[in-house]
Scaffold this motif. Structure first.
Motif, short mmCIF file in Angstrom:
data_model
loop_
_atom_site.label_atom_id
_atom_site.label_comp_id
_atom_site.label_asym_id
_atom_site.label_seq_id
_atom_site.Cartn_x
_atom_site.Cartn_y
_atom_site.Cartn_z
N PRO A 62 28.26 -4.47 64.18
CA PRO A 62 29.24 -5.20 63.38
C PRO A 62 28.91 -6.68 63.25
CG PRO A 62 30.32 -3.98 65.15
CD PRO A 62 28.87 -3.75 65.29
N PHE A 63 28.40 -7.29 64.33
CA PHE A 63 28.08 -8.72 64.27
C PHE A 63 26.94 -8.99 63.29
CE2 PHE A 63 25.52 -12.35 65.47
CZ PHE A 63 26.47 -13.36 65.62
N LEU A 64 25.82 -8.25 63.44
CA LEU A 64 24.67 -8.50 62.57
C LEU A 64 24.96 -8.13 61.11
CD1 LEU A 64 21.57 -7.42 64.70
CD2 LEU A 64 22.38 -9.72 64.19
N THR A 65 25.77 -7.10 60.90
CA THR A 65 26.14 -6.72 59.54
C THR A 65 26.89 -7.85 58.85
OG1 THR A 65 26.24 -4.37 60.14
CG2 THR A 65 27.38 -5.05 58.12
N GLU A 66 27.87 -8.40 59.53
CA GLU A 66 28.65 -9.50 58.96
C GLU A 66 27.81 -10.77 58.85
OE1 GLU A 66 31.90 -11.11 57.13
OE2 GLU A 66 31.56 -9.02 57.73
N TYR A 67 26.99 -11.01 59.85
CA TYR A 67 26.13 -12.20 59.83
C TYR A 67 25.15 -12.13 58.66
CZ TYR A 67 23.11 -15.94 61.55
OH TYR A 67 22.38 -17.11 61.67
N GLY A 68 24.61 -10.95 58.41
CA GLY A 68 23.66 -10.78 57.31
C GLY A 68 24.28 -11.03 55.95
N LYS A 69 25.56 -10.72 55.80
CA LYS A 69 26.25 -10.97 54.53
C LYS A 69 26.37 -12.45 54.25
CE LYS A 69 29.09 -6.76 54.77
NZ LYS A 69 30.47 -6.24 54.93
N LYS A 70 26.50 -13.25 55.29
CA LYS A 70 26.72 -14.69 55.13
C LYS A 70 25.41 -15.48 55.15
CE LYS A 70 31.23 -14.43 57.44
NZ LYS A 70 32.00 -14.84 58.64
N ASN A 71 24.38 -14.90 55.74
CA ASN A 71 23.08 -15.57 55.86
C ASN A 71 22.03 -14.69 55.17
OD1 ASN A 71 23.54 -17.87 58.15
ND2 ASN A 71 24.81 -16.08 58.55
N LYS A 72 21.73 -15.02 53.93
CA LYS A 72 21.00 -14.11 53.05
C LYS A 72 19.51 -14.43 52.91
CE LYS A 72 25.21 -13.20 50.41
NZ LYS A 72 25.85 -13.15 49.07
N GLU A 73 19.00 -15.32 53.73
CA GLU A 73 17.59 -15.72 53.59
C GLU A 73 16.64 -14.53 53.74
OE1 GLU A 73 19.82 -19.35 55.10
OE2 GLU A 73 19.80 -17.21 55.52
N THR A 74 15.59 -14.53 52.93
CA THR A 74 14.61 -13.44 52.99
C THR A 74 13.17 -13.96 53.09
OG1 THR A 74 14.53 -13.34 50.57
CG2 THR A 74 16.06 -11.83 51.69
N ARG A 75 12.99 -15.28 53.22
CA ARG A 75 11.64 -15.82 53.33
C ARG A 75 11.56 -16.78 54.51
NH1 ARG A 75 10.46 -19.19 49.18
NH2 ARG A 75 8.23 -19.03 49.58
N ARG A 113 16.50 -8.02 59.70
CA ARG A 113 16.47 -9.27 58.94
C ARG A 113 17.52 -10.24 59.46
NH1 ARG A 113 19.05 -12.15 55.39
NH2 ARG A 113 20.77 -10.67 55.39
N ALA A 114 18.74 -9.77 59.63
CA ALA A 114 19.82 -10.65 60.10
C ALA A 114 19.52 -11.19 61.49
CB ALA A 114 21.15 -9.88 60.11
N ASN A 115 18.96 -10.35 62.36
CA ASN A 115 18.64 -10.79 63.71
C ASN A 115 17.57 -11.88 63.69
OD1 ASN A 115 18.66 -10.21 66.81
ND2 ASN A 115 16.51 -10.13 66.24
N PHE A 116 16.54 -11.69 62.87
CA PHE A 116 15.46 -12.68 62.79
C PHE A 116 16.00 -14.01 62.26
CE2 PHE A 116 11.77 -14.76 60.87
CZ PHE A 116 10.84 -14.67 61.90
N VAL A 117 16.83 -13.94 61.23
CA VAL A 117 17.43 -15.16 60.68
C VAL A 117 18.28 -15.86 61.73
CG1 VAL A 117 19.10 -16.02 58.97
CG2 VAL A 117 17.37 -14.35 58.29
N LEU A 118 19.04 -15.08 62.50
CA LEU A 118 19.86 -15.64 63.58
C LEU A 118 18.99 -16.40 64.58
CD1 LEU A 118 22.54 -15.86 65.26
CD2 LEU A 118 21.86 -13.69 66.32
N LEU A 119 17.89 -15.78 65.00
CA LEU A 119 17.01 -16.41 65.99
C LEU A 119 16.42 -17.71 65.45
CD1 LEU A 119 15.02 -13.42 67.58
CD2 LEU A 119 17.21 -14.39 68.24
N VAL A 120 16.03 -17.71 64.18
CA VAL A 120 15.46 -18.93 63.60
C VAL A 120 16.52 -20.03 63.59
CG1 VAL A 120 14.47 -19.99 61.55
CG2 VAL A 120 13.79 -17.67 62.20
N LYS A 121 17.72 -19.70 63.14
CA LYS A 121 18.77 -20.72 63.01
C LYS A 121 19.27 -21.20 64.37
CE LYS A 121 20.35 -19.63 58.37
NZ LYS A 121 21.51 -19.44 57.46
N GLN A 122 19.08 -20.40 65.39
CA GLN A 122 19.47 -20.82 66.74
C GLN A 122 18.33 -21.51 67.49
OE1 GLN A 122 22.67 -20.65 68.10
NE2 GLN A 122 23.13 -20.19 65.97
N GLY A 123 17.19 -21.68 66.81
CA GLY A 123 16.07 -22.39 67.42
C GLY A 123 15.33 -21.62 68.49
N TYR A 124 15.48 -20.29 68.48
CA TYR A 124 14.85 -19.50 69.55
C TYR A 124 13.33 -19.63 69.56
CZ TYR A 124 12.72 -15.65 72.01
OH TYR A 124 11.90 -14.93 72.84
N PHE A 125 12.72 -19.60 68.38
CA PHE A 125 11.25 -19.54 68.33
C PHE A 125 10.57 -20.87 68.63
CE2 PHE A 125 12.39 -15.90 65.55
CZ PHE A 125 11.77 -14.91 66.28
#
Length: 241
Positions: free
Chosen positions: A69-82, A104-116
């Motif tokens: 549920p978290f990643l599904t909702e997060y993906g709707k709000k964060n639509k980056e694909t590149r 996709r949503a998980n990867f975008v989350l990690l980038v935006k949280q500065g994980y990498f």
């Protein structure tokens, strides 16, 4: 005369107070309007949400049960694909697939949280894969704990196979009969023949659109006995759109 003077002074005082209240109200309305504008577009709302997640106590994703549920909702709000992975050898541009929504949503989350930030290429298998998303530093385990302890359900598809340049999710080999993905590590397929024995077992959730020459250069690096490059290759990951 005295009554008229008293009336005039009272009128001046009342008028002055009324102007002050009007200005205060206008300022308050202006502040409220500014706050509304700053958080009005979908992109601004998503940015505000990511800032709130950075300050959230405990883990962002607290259990496996709330993952989908978290990643599904997060993906709707964060639509980056590149995305762009920057290394000292050059940049690697990635197209993320929309039909692998959880990855996709998980990867975008990690980038935006500065994980990498400050992670590195930690596996370099010659003429096979270049793998990233881990490091030998103390900060990476702390970041993983803050984001959450979970696995991403397998989203493998016959539409996305392990051809050269495939961007795929790593997985834990032990006690993982469902082939669920590690949320933190990914790999890029190197050889022209691909790595199709991995099809179905790993989720391909993107592809390299530019920078395979950089991947090839990294793949030439010498490694230790665990396929960890002797020369550190640190990563910086950003979203393009």
């Amino acid at each position: 005369m005295r009554t008229s003077l008293y009336f005039l002074l009272s009128l001046i005082l009342l008028t002055g107070a009324g102007c002050e209240d009007k200005k205060t109200k206008e300022k308050a309305d202006e502040t409220q309007q500014t706050e509304t504008v700053l958080d009005s577009t979908p992109e601004q709302k998503a940015q505000a949400e990511n800032e709130r997640l950075k300050k959230k106590p405990g883990s962002i994703i607290e259990s496996q049960a709330e993952l989908i549920p978290f990643l599904t909702e997060y993906g709707k709000k964060n639509k980056e694909t590149r995305a762009r992975i920057s290394t000292k050898f050059g940049d690697i541009d990635i197209q993320l697939y929309r039909d692998t929504p959880l990855h996709r949503a998980n990867f975008v989350l990690l980038v935006k949280q500065g994980y990498f930030d400050d992670t590195m290429i930690h596996r370099n298998a010659l003429d096979f894969v270049v793998q990233g998303g881990n490091s030998d530093g103390y900060e990476t385990p702390k970041k993983r704990q803050r984001i959450g302890n979970y696995l991403i359900p397998n989203e493998a598809s016959a539409n996305h196979t392990h051809v050269r340049g495939a961007f795929s999710a790593a997985k834990y080999l032990e006690q993982n009969i469902s082939d669920a993905s590690s949320p933190f590590e990914w790999f890029i397929v190197v050889p022209e023949r691909g790595a199709h024995h991995l099809d179905g077992e790993h989720t391909v959730f993107g592809r390299v659109t530019q920078g395979m020459d950089v991947v090839d250069e990294i793949n030439k690096l010498k490694t230790d006995d665990n396929e960890w490059p002797i020369e550190n290759v640190y990563l910086k990951v950003e979203l393009l759109d």
